[in-house]
Structure formats: structure tokens, C-alpha cells
Design an enzyme around this catalytic site. Structure first.
Site, PDB file in Angstrom:
ATOM      1  N   ASN A   1      -8.572 -13.202 -16.828  1.00 32.26           N
ATOM      2  CA  ASN A   1      -7.777 -12.099 -16.295  1.00 32.26           C
ATOM      3  C   ASN A   1      -7.026 -12.511 -15.031  1.00 32.26           C
ATOM      4  O   ASN A   1      -7.587 -13.160 -14.154  1.00 32.26           O
ATOM      5  CB  ASN A   1      -8.685 -10.915 -15.959  1.00 32.26           C
ATOM      6  CG  ASN A   1      -9.382 -10.366 -17.188  1.00 32.26           C
ATOM      7  OD1 ASN A   1      -8.829 -10.370 -18.285  1.00 32.26           O
ATOM      8  ND2 ASN A   1     -10.606  -9.893 -17.006  1.00 32.26           N
TER       9      ASN A   1
ATOM     10  N   GLU B   1      -3.035  -8.761 -10.147  1.00 31.68           N
ATOM     11  CA  GLU B   1      -3.195  -7.306 -10.239  1.00 31.68           C
ATOM     12  C   GLU B   1      -3.519  -6.711  -8.861  1.00 31.68           C
ATOM     13  O   GLU B   1      -3.029  -5.633  -8.507  1.00 31.68           O
ATOM     14  CB  GLU B   1      -4.283  -6.968 -11.247  1.00 31.68           C
ATOM     15  CG  GLU B   1      -3.889  -7.310 -12.684  1.00 31.68           C
ATOM     16  CD  GLU B   1      -5.051  -7.183 -13.666  1.00 31.68           C
ATOM     17  OE1 GLU B   1      -6.120  -6.673 -13.258  1.00 31.68           O
ATOM     18  OE2 GLU B   1      -4.897  -7.599 -14.827  1.00 31.68           O
TER      19      GLU B   1
ATOM     20  N   SER C   1     -14.609 -11.547 -17.683  1.00 31.69           N
ATOM     21  CA  SER C   1     -15.176 -10.235 -17.948  1.00 31.69           C
ATOM     22  C   SER C   1     -16.697 -10.314 -17.932  1.00 31.69           C
ATOM     23  O   SER C   1     -17.287 -11.327 -18.326  1.00 31.69           O
ATOM     24  CB  SER C   1     -14.708  -9.735 -19.322  1.00 31.69           C
ATOM     25  OG  SER C   1     -15.472  -8.645 -19.761  1.00 31.69           O
TER      26      SER C   1
ATOM     27  N   LYS D   1     -12.382 -13.820 -21.849  1.00 29.13           N
ATOM     28  CA  LYS D   1     -11.311 -13.297 -21.005  1.00 29.13           C
ATOM     29  C   LYS D   1     -10.960 -14.216 -19.848  1.00 29.13           C
ATOM     30  O   LYS D   1     -11.818 -14.802 -19.205  1.00 29.13           O
ATOM     31  CB  LYS D   1     -11.691 -11.920 -20.439  1.00 29.13           C
ATOM     32  CG  LYS D   1     -11.842 -10.827 -21.469  1.00 29.13           C
ATOM     33  CD  LYS D   1     -10.523 -10.559 -22.201  1.00 29.13           C
ATOM     34  CE  LYS D   1      -9.468  -9.966 -21.299  1.00 29.13           C
ATOM     35  NZ  LYS D   1      -9.820  -8.633 -20.792  1.00 29.13           N
TER      36      LYS D   1
ATOM     37  N   ASN E   1      -0.353   5.607  28.192  1.00 29.86           N
ATOM     38  CA  ASN E   1       0.784   5.818  27.295  1.00 29.86           C
ATOM     39  C   ASN E   1       1.700   4.601  27.232  1.00 29.86           C
ATOM     40  O   ASN E   1       2.091   4.151  26.144  1.00 29.86           O
ATOM     41  CB  ASN E   1       1.585   7.044  27.742  1.00 29.86           C
ATOM     42  CG  ASN E   1       0.794   8.336  27.613  1.00 29.86           C
ATOM     43  OD1 ASN E   1      -0.356   8.328  27.154  1.00 29.86           O
ATOM     44  ND2 ASN E   1       1.382   9.442  28.033  1.00 29.86           N
TER      45      ASN E   1
ATOM     46  N   LYS F   1      -2.103   3.308  14.778  1.00 29.89           N
ATOM     47  CA  LYS F   1      -2.718   1.983  14.606  1.00 29.89           C
ATOM     48  C   LYS F   1      -3.479   1.891  13.287  1.00 29.89           C
ATOM     49  O   LYS F   1      -3.420   0.852  12.614  1.00 29.89           O
ATOM     50  CB  LYS F   1      -3.635   1.695  15.799  1.00 29.89           C
ATOM     51  CG  LYS F   1      -2.872   1.465  17.096  1.00 29.89           C
ATOM     52  CD  LYS F   1      -3.738   1.526  18.310  1.00 29.89           C
ATOM     53  CE  LYS F   1      -4.107   2.941  18.709  1.00 29.89           C
ATOM     54  NZ  LYS F   1      -2.959   3.795  19.061  1.00 29.89           N
TER      55      LYS F   1
ATOM     56  N   THR G   1      16.049  -7.935 -19.724  1.00 30.04           N
ATOM     57  CA  THR G   1      16.441  -6.653 -19.139  1.00 30.04           C
ATOM     58  C   THR G   1      15.769  -5.583 -19.988  1.00 30.04           C
ATOM     59  O   THR G   1      15.670  -5.731 -21.218  1.00 30.04           O
ATOM     60  CB  THR G   1      17.967  -6.453 -19.142  1.00 30.04           C
ATOM     61  OG1 THR G   1      18.445  -6.436 -20.497  1.00 30.04           O
ATOM     62  CG2 THR G   1      18.664  -7.576 -18.374  1.00 30.04           C
ATOM     63  N   HIS G   2      15.303  -4.532 -19.361  1.00 27.91           N
ATOM     64  CA  HIS G   2      14.537  -3.490 -20.054  1.00 27.91           C
ATOM     65  C   HIS G   2      13.304  -4.074 -20.742  1.00 27.91           C
ATOM     66  O   HIS G   2      12.800  -3.505 -21.708  1.00 27.91           O
ATOM     67  CB  HIS G   2      15.406  -2.759 -21.086  1.00 27.91           C
ATOM     68  CG  HIS G   2      16.716  -2.291 -20.557  1.00 27.91           C
ATOM     69  ND1 HIS G   2      16.861  -1.126 -19.838  1.00 27.91           N
ATOM     70  CD2 HIS G   2      17.955  -2.851 -20.609  1.00 27.91           C
ATOM     71  CE1 HIS G   2      18.125  -0.976 -19.474  1.00 27.91           C
ATOM     72  NE2 HIS G   2      18.812  -2.016 -19.926  1.00 27.91           N
TER      73      HIS G   2
ATOM     74  N   GLN H   1      -2.476   8.314  18.243  1.00 29.74           N
ATOM     75  CA  GLN H   1      -3.681   7.492  18.198  1.00 29.74           C
ATOM     76  C   GLN H   1      -3.867   6.878  16.813  1.00 29.74           C
ATOM     77  O   GLN H   1      -4.340   5.744  16.668  1.00 29.74           O
ATOM     78  CB  GLN H   1      -4.899   8.339  18.550  1.00 29.74           C
ATOM     79  CG  GLN H   1      -6.227   7.598  18.458  1.00 29.74           C
ATOM     80  CD  GLN H   1      -7.361   8.429  19.039  1.00 29.74           C
ATOM     81  OE1 GLN H   1      -7.406   8.681  20.230  1.00 29.74           O
ATOM     82  NE2 GLN H   1      -8.254   8.877  18.177  1.00 29.74           N
TER      83      GLN H   1
END
Length: 465
Positions: free
Chosen positions: A293, A298, A285, A291, A118, A333, A163-164, A330
Site C-alpha cells: 500500500n 495517502e 495489510s 498488499k 502584545n 499559534k 485529462t479527466h 492566543q
């Protein structure tokens, strides 16, 4: 089905029980598949514990030398990956103990004197968490310096702030980059603060109530680089707050990385075209040959979900536990290691992305005057000439609507049109319109203008080196 105990399993508790675990139960109670990464910390703690036992007269000098030699031999095999990790031994602590006894004989059994798994695992976890904090802080510092480097090269590019997700006011690109640096510094500060509570030594707390043996806890703490020892043995053996704090720090760090990733995913699209990512950090792709990407961004955005999920899991794991240690722990971890790993992976790539990216200055400049970024500046110009801001706000709102209908910018409206809306407007108004003019007139400390950027850059250059 359980089998009769033949006393050959090597478990530390086998003397009390009369049956071995069946295969399914053995797999359930084992954590060796996860906690094997703690072996260096377990060895380090055991070496110091053995030295302390010798100082306290529990071990002889010869016994200490034998145990030390055996532990180093076991460490060598673990480093080389040649030591077996049988599931029936459950965890790395018992794997090391059994391997030690096999090499040095019964004297190896003295190592566990005054110690429980422990407080042993609590020690290992604190040593591991301390190193994790230091690694993370180093990686965050590298990323901060990468942002600073990009700000040094292209910080004076004028670009829109949003903003927004709508165009708001013009800013210098360096100010946006240093916004990420600010976020990341809070992450560094949080990690440093968490480290204070990580860096206390629980060894000597035993299973729950301490021990009657004369252990020198302060010696162990000092030798292992801890600032102090835990005050309460009951709490020390079951406390995992320090892991929860680490996971929270990682989760919020992950959120900051995710926000940055989202920004740059958007900015790198054809529609925005503001940021150009290096090919090394993009994929294409399997079907569409054109493409490019931003997959690494992401995935970084996705790693934040992993970190948050592990934090939620850890808090849920802890919420119903009575004092003191319970076997539920236990799995602390599994959750914590996954949380830290996710953020470390993200940081390891993020620095390269930033270091190799560039702002697409021609594309930014081509669209900069769209969206009436100078509207607030015009309202403040009018306010400075005596009109209350709320009235100035309405005046500029009407001018924006008028310019929009005519397909013009505010700077393209002629002076009679502007004065018809507000008589306080003078011919000098054109010095206040246009994105570049607006940026050059920011006055407040911390604003997104050139003078403020210089001061912020100087601050971070000094702090980050």
C-alpha cells in the site's frame, strides 16, 4: 471557583485583580502547552531589547550584564528541558520572566520596560514564521531536486498524459515530473513573497499605543535581522495577516503535494503499474499478505486537509476581531503551528519517495498505444494540409470509432481506409502516428517533447543547482 488573590501567582497583571483563577479558567487562558516552542525567539528578542534599553540609558551596563547572564541561564534550562512550565504563568513569556527574576533578582523586572506581551508575542511569532518559511523553502527545494533527478534518469520515457483521468496525448515522463517542479516553484515564490511581510519588527509598539520611553526600534529591528519596523502600533499588535499568508502558502503547497500523491497512488496500482514505489515508503495489510500500500502518499494527501483546515480556522478566528489585540489571538499559534507541522511532515517524506521511485518502463510501453493518444496529432496533420481543424476533428473522431470497432490503433488502419475518410491524408501519415512519433513532433515552447524537455532540464539544473 475563584479564590482570593494572595499575590503569589506570579502573573504580570495580578496587582489589579482580587481573585486567582480557578483550575478550569487557568487552563483556558494558558497557552504554554503550545507557545513554549517560541522560547528561543523570546530569549533572542529579550537579549536585544535589553541591549537597546542599556543604549538608551534605561539600564546600566551592570544591569544589562546581569539580565543577559540570567537569560542565557534560563535558555540553557529550556534547552535541557529542566525548567518548569507551570500553567498558572499562562505563557512562555511569563515563564521566562519569572525564571529570570528568580535568578537575578528585581533587576529582571526591568526587562519588560517599554514592552507588552502584545508586541512581544508579535515579535516572537514573526521570528518563528521567518524561520518556518526558510525551512519550508529548503524542503521544497530538496523535493524539486528529487523530481529533477528522476527526470534525469528516466525523463525520456514516453507515457500517456491524462485529462479527466482519460488518456489524452503522449508525453515524456520528464515533462510530467517537471510539471510538479513548476508547481513547487510557485510555492517557493509565494513563501518568499510572504517573508517580505513577515520580516518587519513590531517590538516597541507596546500594548497598543506605543510608549513614552525613548526606545530605539530601528536598532532592535536591525539586530534581529528585520528589514524595517511596523508603521502603526495599533495594527502591529493585532496583525496576524502574516500568519494567514504563511498558512495559505502551506495550504496550497499541501494541495500540490496532494495532487502529486494522488497521481502516484493511481500510477502505482496494479491496474496502471506505471510507477514502482520503494518498499521503505509502503506498508502492507494486517490481513492480506500480498498488499503493498502507498500509505505514505495517502498520508501526504491527508496532510493537505490538515493544512487547509488550520487556514480556515485562522481566518475564522480573525474575522470578527475589533482593533486591536484580543485574547482570541492566543489560539493563532495552535492553528499556525499545526498547519506548518503538517506540511513539513509531508515534505520530509516526499523527497525520499521521489528519490527512490522509478517508472515501470516495460509496463508503460506495453500499453502505450492504447487509447488513441495520436488522435490529436492526426487531426493536426490533416489541418496542416488545408482542412479546417473542426472538420479534421470530426474526420479523426470517425476514424477512432472505426478503429475501435476493429480492435486496431490508428496506425494499424491501412492507407485506403484513412484516405477514404480524408483525401488529404498521404502515405507519410504513418510518420505522425504512434506515441513516440507524436512526442518527437511537438514544436511549441514548453511542450512535452524531447527538445522542450532538454531546455526545461537545463533551466532547472541551473536554477536548482
Amino acid at each position: 471557583m475563584a479564590k482570593k488573590n494572595t499575590a503569589t501567582s506570579g502573573k504580570s497583571w495580578q496587582g489589579r485583580l482580587t481573585a486567582d483563577l480557578d483550575a478550569a479558567t487557568a487552563k483556558l487562558v494558558a497557552s504554554i502547552d503550545v507557545d513554549h516552542v517560541l522560547w528561543k525567539y523570546d530569549i533572542a528578542g529579550s537579549l536585544v531589547h535589553a541591549r537597546m534599553l542599556q543604549r538608551q540609558g534605561v539600564l546600566t551596563q551592570r544591569e544589562l550584564a546581569s539580565i543577559r547572564k540570567g537569560l542565557l541561564a534560563v535558555a540553557g534550562e529550556l534547552e535541557a528541558g529542566t525548567l518548569a512550565l507551570p500553567i498558572e504563568l499562562e505563557d512562555i513569556h511569563m515563564v521566562i520572566e519569572k525564571a529570570l527574576i528568580e535568578r537575578v533578582g528585581s533587576v529582571g523586572g526591568k526587562l519588560h520596560t517599554g514592552r507588552s506581551r502584545n508586541d512581544q508575542v508579535a515579535l516572537d511569532l514573526r521570528l518563528w514564521a521567518r524561520d518556518a518559511v526558510d525551512r519550508l523553502a529548503g524542503l521544497v527545494g530538496d523535493l524539486q531536486r528529487a523530481f529533477l533527478g528522476l527526470a534525469r534518469c528516466q525523463g525520456e520515457v514516453v507515457m500517456p498524459a491524462y485529462t479527466h483521468l482519460q488518456r489524452a496525448q503522449p508525453i515524456l515522463a520528464g515533462a510530467a515530473l517537471l510539471a510538479y517542479v513548476e508547481m513547487l516553484q510557485r510555492d517557493v515564490d509565494r513563501l518568499a513573497d510572504a517573508r517580505k511581510r513577515i520580516n518587519v519588527c513590531p517590538l516597541g509598539s507596546g500594548a497598543v499605543a506605543g510608549t513614552s520611553l525613548p526606545l530605539d526600534r530601528q536598532f532592535v529591528a536591525a539586530e534581529l535581522g528585520f528589514d524595517d519596523v511596523t508603521r502603526n502600533s495599533i495594527d502591529a499588535t493585532s496583525d496576524r495577516d502574516f500568519l494567514a499568508e504563511l498558512c495559505f502558502a502551506c495550504s496550497l503547497l499541501g494541495v500540490h503535494l496532494s495532487r502529486w500523491a494522488e497521481d502516484w497512488i493511481i500510477y502505482s496500482t496494479t491496474e496502471f503499474g506505471a510507477v514502482v514505489l520503494h518498499d521503505a515508503y509502503c506498508t502492507s495489510s494486517s490481513m492480506m499478505p500480498q498488499k503493498k500500500n502507498a500509505d505514505t502518499l495517502e498520508l501526504i494527501r491527508g496532510k493537505s486537509a490538515t493544512a487547509i483546515a488550520q487556514l480556515t480556522g485562522l481566518l475564522t478566528l480573525l474575522k470578527g476581531l475589533p482593533l486591536a489585540y484580543n485574547r482570541d489571538l492566543q489560539d493563532d499559534k495552535r492553528l499556525t503551528f499545526a498547519c506548518v507541522d503538517a506540511v513539513e511532515q509531508a515534505l520530509g517524506v516526499a523527497c525520499g519517495i521521489v528519490s527512490t521511485a522509478r517508472f515501470n518502463e516495460p509496463r508503460i510501453a506495453a500499453t502505450l498505444e492504447g487509447g488513441f493518444l495520436d488522435a490529436t496529432s492526426l487531426a493536426e496533420y490533416i489541418t496542416a494540409r488545408g482542412l479546417p481543424f473542426r472538420q479534421a476533428h470530426h474526420v479523426v473522431g470517425r476514424l477512432v470509432a472505426q478503429a475501435e470497432k476493429q480492435g486496431k490503433t490508428l496506425a494499424e488502419l491501412d492507407l485506403p481506409t484513412l484516405r477514404a475518410a480524408c483525401e488529404q491524408i498521404g502515405s507519410d501519415v504513418y510518420d505522425y502516428l504512434g506515441a513516440a512519433n507524436v512526442v518527437g513532433r511537438y514544436r511549441t515552447e514548453g511542450a512535452a517533447g524531447p527538445e522542450q524537455l532538454k531546455r526545461q532540464m537545463a533551466f532547472w539544473e541551473k536554477k536548482l543547482g
